[in-house]
Design an enzyme around this catalytic site. Structure first.
Site, PDB file in Angstrom:
ATOM      1  N   SER A  84       0.835  -1.194   0.000  1.00 15.49           N
ATOM      2  CA  SER A  84       0.000   0.000   0.000  1.00 15.49           C
ATOM      3  C   SER A  84       0.877   1.254   0.000  1.00 15.49           C
ATOM      4  O   SER A  84       1.661   1.450  -0.928  1.00 15.49           O
ATOM      5  CB  SER A  84      -0.964  -0.055   1.195  1.00 15.49           C
ATOM      6  N   ASP A 214      -9.938  -5.999  -3.628  1.00 15.09           N
ATOM      7  CA  ASP A 214      -9.395  -4.892  -2.841  1.00 15.09           C
ATOM      8  C   ASP A 214     -10.307  -3.673  -2.946  1.00 15.09           C
ATOM      9  O   ASP A 214     -10.617  -3.206  -4.044  1.00 15.09           O
ATOM     10  CB  ASP A 214      -7.992  -4.555  -3.364  1.00 15.09           C
ATOM     11  N   HIS A 242      -7.291  -6.211   0.605  1.00 12.04           N
ATOM     12  CA  HIS A 242      -6.135  -5.320   0.595  1.00 12.04           C
ATOM     13  C   HIS A 242      -4.916  -5.895   1.321  1.00 12.04           C
ATOM     14  O   HIS A 242      -3.839  -5.321   1.234  1.00 12.04           O
ATOM     15  CB  HIS A 242      -6.528  -3.980   1.229  1.00 12.04           C
TER      16      HIS A 242
END
Length: 262
Positions: A84, A214, A242
Site C-alpha cells: 500500500s 481490494d 487489501h
C-alpha cells in the site's frame, strides 16, 4: 526524523537483505505473520515508516522526503517489498536509488491514490479527506474503520476476514499509537503524490501483487503498474482484499519466494 528499523537475522550472515515497508496507519508488526517464513531465507529489515510505530520526529510532508527518510534506514543493497503506502514508497525508492534495490515487490499498491480525469483507477479525493478530518476528532474510530475497509472481500467480509481485522488491530497497538499529525501528513502525501512518470524508469525485476476484491486499490491500477514497469510479473490473488499476505498467506509466500529466488 528518526526512522526505526528492526533487523531479523537470516539463515546465514550472507543471506540476501529484504526490506519490508508497511501501509498507512500501521507499523512493522503487520509483517509478524510472515516474518518467520521470510527470515528463513532472507535477513529482514522491517521499517516503521516516518511518523508510524517507533519512528518519531516532525511530520514528513512530501513523498521525496518520506522516501529519503526510509532510504537512510535501509541496507546499502537488497530486495525491497512494500504494501500500500509502503509499495508507493518502494516504487519511489527503486526509481531514486536503483543501485540499492535488486528486486522489487509491491502489494496492493498504486502509483496515484486519488482519482483524476486521466486516472479513473484512483479513489475519490473525498475519501482521503474524510479520513483526515476524522483523525483529528476520533483517531481510534478512524483507524478501526480504515482497517475494516482493508479486510473487505466482496459484498460482505468472509468469515476469515475477521482474523485479518484482528491481526491488523494487534499490529496498530504493538508499537503504540502513531502521532496524529504525522498520520495526517502521510494522508496528504497520498492525496497529492503521483509517481506514474517514475514507473517506466524502474528497471529492476518487479512483482506486482494485487487482491481482486481490494476496496482501496483497484486491480485496474495494479494492471497498469504491471504493464508500465519495464520488467514485471503480475499476480492477481483471487478472493483477496487489501492484505493478501494475511488472508492468503501461503499463496502470497509462494509467489514471493518464487520471484525473489529467480
Amino acid at each position: 526524523m528518526s526512522v526505526f528499523v528492526e533487523v531479523v537475522a537470516g539463515p546465514t550472515p550472507s543471506a540476501p537483505n529484504l526490506t519490508l515497508l508497511h501501509g498507512w496507519g500501521l507499523n512493522g508488526a503487520v509483517w509478524n505473520g510472515v516474518r518467520d517464513a521470510l527470515s528463513a531465507s532472507y535477513t529482514l529489515h522491517i521499517i516503521d515508516l516516518p511518523g508510524h510505530g517507533r519512528s518519531h520526529g516532525a511530520p514528513v510532508t512530501t513523498m521525496d522526503a518520506f522516501a529519503d527518510a526510509v532510504a537512510r534506514a535501509m541496507p546499502d543493497q537488497g530486495h525491497l517489498m512494500g504494501w500500500s503506502l509502503g509499495g508507493h514508497t518502494a516504487l519511489t525508492l527503486a526509481a531514486k536509488y536503483p543501485a540499492r534495490v535488486n528486486r522489487l515487490a509491491t502489494i496492493c499498491c498504486t502509483p496515484r491514490f486519488t482519482q483524476s480525469a486521466d486516472w479513473p483507477q484512483g479513489k475519490k479525493a473525498e475519501v482521503l479527506a474524510a479520513f483526515a478530518t476524522r483523525l483529528g476528532t476520533n483517531y481510534a474510530a478512524t483507524i478501526r474503520n480504515f482497517l475494516a475497509l482493508q479486510a473487505l472481500s466482496g459484498p460482505t467480509a468472509q468469515p476469515e476476514m475477521r482474523e485479518v481485522i484482528r491481526t491488523l488491530y494487534e499490529a496498530v497497538e504493538a508499537h503504540g499509537a502513531p502521532d496524529v499529525a504525522s498520520l495526517a501528513a502521510a494522508l496528504e502525501i497520498l492525496k497529492v503524490s503521483d509517481i506514474r512518470g517514475l514507473v517506466p524508469t524502474i528497471r529492476q525485476p518487479s512483482l506486482v501483487i494485487q487482491g481482486d476484491h481490494d476496496a482501496l486499490t483497484s486491480a485496474a491500477s495494479a494492471q497498469w503498474l504491471a504493464d508500465t514497469l519495464p520488467n514485471s510479473t503480475y499476480c492477481l490473488i483471487q478472493h483477496a482484499a487489501h492484505a493478501p499476505f494475511l488472508s492468503h498467506r501461503e499463496s502470497f509466500l509462494g509467489h514471493v519466494f518464487s520471484f525473489f529466488a529467480e
